[in-house]
Design an enzyme around this catalytic site. Structure first.
Site, short mmCIF file in Angstrom:
data_model
loop_
_atom_site.label_atom_id
_atom_site.label_comp_id
_atom_site.label_asym_id
_atom_site.label_seq_id
_atom_site.Cartn_x
_atom_site.Cartn_y
_atom_site.Cartn_z
N ASN A 19 48.91 34.74 42.67
CA ASN A 19 49.16 36.03 42.01
C ASN A 19 48.63 37.10 42.95
O ASN A 19 47.42 37.31 43.05
CB ASN A 19 48.43 36.07 40.66
CG ASN A 19 48.58 37.41 39.96
OD1 ASN A 19 49.35 38.26 40.39
ND2 ASN A 19 47.81 37.61 38.89
N TRP A 20 49.54 37.76 43.64
CA TRP A 20 49.13 38.74 44.65
C TRP A 20 48.50 39.99 44.03
O TRP A 20 47.83 40.75 44.72
CB TRP A 20 50.33 39.17 45.49
CG TRP A 20 50.76 38.15 46.50
CD1 TRP A 20 50.05 37.06 46.93
CD2 TRP A 20 52.00 38.13 47.23
NE1 TRP A 20 50.77 36.37 47.88
CE2 TRP A 20 51.97 37.01 48.08
CE3 TRP A 20 53.13 38.95 47.24
CZ2 TRP A 20 53.03 36.70 48.93
CZ3 TRP A 20 54.17 38.64 48.09
CH2 TRP A 20 54.12 37.52 48.94
N LYS A 21 48.80 40.26 42.77
CA LYS A 21 48.34 41.50 42.12
C LYS A 21 48.86 42.70 42.93
O LYS A 21 49.95 42.63 43.48
CB LYS A 21 46.82 41.50 41.95
CG LYS A 21 46.32 40.20 41.30
CD LYS A 21 44.89 40.22 40.91
CE LYS A 21 44.52 38.87 40.28
NZ LYS A 21 43.17 38.83 39.77
N HIS A 60 48.04 39.09 31.27
CA HIS A 60 46.92 38.87 32.20
C HIS A 60 45.72 39.69 31.71
O HIS A 60 45.90 40.79 31.17
CB HIS A 60 47.33 39.29 33.61
CG HIS A 60 46.36 38.83 34.65
ND1 HIS A 60 45.19 39.52 34.90
CD2 HIS A 60 46.35 37.76 35.47
CE1 HIS A 60 44.52 38.88 35.85
NE2 HIS A 60 45.19 37.81 36.21
N GLU A 79 42.39 31.86 31.73
CA GLU A 79 41.81 32.66 32.80
C GLU A 79 40.61 33.45 32.27
O GLU A 79 40.76 34.61 31.86
CB GLU A 79 42.85 33.65 33.34
CG GLU A 79 44.01 32.99 34.03
CD GLU A 79 44.54 33.86 35.19
OE1 GLU A 79 44.90 33.29 36.20
OE2 GLU A 79 44.55 35.09 35.06
N GLY A 107 38.01 36.94 40.26
CA GLY A 107 37.59 37.85 41.33
C GLY A 107 36.11 37.79 41.67
O GLY A 107 35.61 38.65 42.39
N SER A 116 38.99 32.48 40.52
CA SER A 116 38.32 32.06 41.76
C SER A 116 38.67 30.64 42.20
O SER A 116 37.80 29.87 42.63
CB SER A 116 36.80 32.22 41.61
OG SER A 116 36.49 33.59 41.40
N GLY A 157 44.31 34.17 42.68
CA GLY A 157 44.46 35.55 43.10
C GLY A 157 44.11 35.72 44.56
O GLY A 157 44.95 35.58 45.45
P1 13P Z 1 41.07 35.33 41.55
O1 13P Z 1 41.60 34.01 42.09
O2 13P Z 1 41.00 36.38 42.60
O3 13P Z 1 39.81 35.11 40.81
O4 13P Z 1 42.16 35.85 40.49
C1 13P Z 1 42.61 34.99 39.52
C2 13P Z 1 43.70 35.60 38.75
O5 13P Z 1 43.53 36.64 38.11
C3 13P Z 1 45.00 34.92 38.77
O6 13P Z 1 45.91 35.48 37.89
#
Ligand code: 13P
Length: 255
Positions: free
Chosen positions: A9-11, A95, A167, A173, A213, A234
């Site tokens: 998920n690149w966000k 999300h 999640e 993060g 993470s 992410g």
């Molecule tokens: P991180 O892997 O950066 O913790 O993010 C996870 C996430 O929100 C996936 O949708």
């Protein structure tokens, strides 16, 4: 059989140029989709270009969000109908960042789930569990409400096309994943809830992911947990080398 699902998920990261370079560099190293399904969630600004670019590869494409109406006077929103038209496979719904920053409620999320299904795509429904709640009540159960609410009015037939992601926002993060046990407990609880809503058979077919993470180092032990069928990564999906190691976790296991 539930085929493992490993998604990035690149966000709101990467430029369009970086995104296309990324797709070029991973295309040839993806596992067979019968062994592991792989996918990338990207900004709607990139989707069409990525879909054109990834041609012939087995990579699936995820939109990070959409609106619950197909069309109309909704300035700035993303139409699920158009996402489907351009060839989007999945849409992330609910999300924790959307719940937190954009005030998405369970009711809105439920409407979006219906919109995605109506447009022949597959929703990836995210459920959160805050650390405060976990610590104060010493158990994970908030996800039960979220699963129930997001699936209101979804038929058993349609439910087979959804994916649910556990999640916990306290792991997103932070660089520190939930423990294998906590991740498994969240996913187990989601599967029990699906069995209560539908049946054991349907709950057995639906894939449940863990996100928070995840990286190529911890993915294997997470994937060994009984109710974890995949991950949503992410930060560790932004670098193509990390992503390739992540999706090929089975290969790396045998080394
Ligand atoms: P991180 O892997 O950066 O913790 O993010 C996870 C996430 O929100 C996936 O949708």
């Amino acid at each position: 059989m539930r085929i493992p699902f490993i998604a990035g998920n690149w966000k709101m990261n990467l430029s369009l140029e970086d995104a296309l370079d990324f797709i070029d560099s991973i295309k040839k190293d993806l596992p067979d989709s019968n062994v592991t399904e792989t996918a990338i969630a990207a900004s709607p600004l990139f989707l069409q270009s990525i879909i054109d670019h990834k041609k012939d590869s087995q990579l699936k494409i995820i939109a990070e969000n959409c609106f619950y109406k197909d069309d109309g006077a909704y300035t700035g929103e993303v139409s699920p109908k158009v996402l489907s038209e351009i060839g989007t496979d999945y849409v992330i719904i609910g999300h924790s960042e959307r719940r937190k920053y954009f005030n998405e409620t369970n009711d809105i999320i439920n409407k979006k789930v219906h919109a995605v299904l109506r447009n022949n795509m597959n929703p990836i429904i995210c459920c959160d569990e805050t650390m405060g709640r976990l610590q104060s009540e010493n158990k994970i159960h908030w996800v039960v409400n979220q699963v129930n609410a997001s699936l209101k009015g979804v038929s058993a037939e349609d439910a087979k096309n959804i994916i649910i992601a556990y999640e916990p926002s306290w792991a997103i993060g932070t660089g520190t994943s939930a423990s294998n046990d906590d991740a498994q407990e969240g996913c187990y609880l989601i599967r029990q809830t699906l069995a209560d809503i539908y049946s054991d058979e349907i709950a057995d077919e639906i894939r449940i992911l863990y996100g928070g993470s995840v990286n190529y180092k911890n993915v294997t032990s997470l994937m060994e947990q009984r109710d974890i069928d995949g991950v949503l990564a992410g930060k560790s999906s932004i670098d193509s080398n990390d992503f390739i190691k992540l999706v090929n976790y089975k290969k790396n296991q045998n080394k």
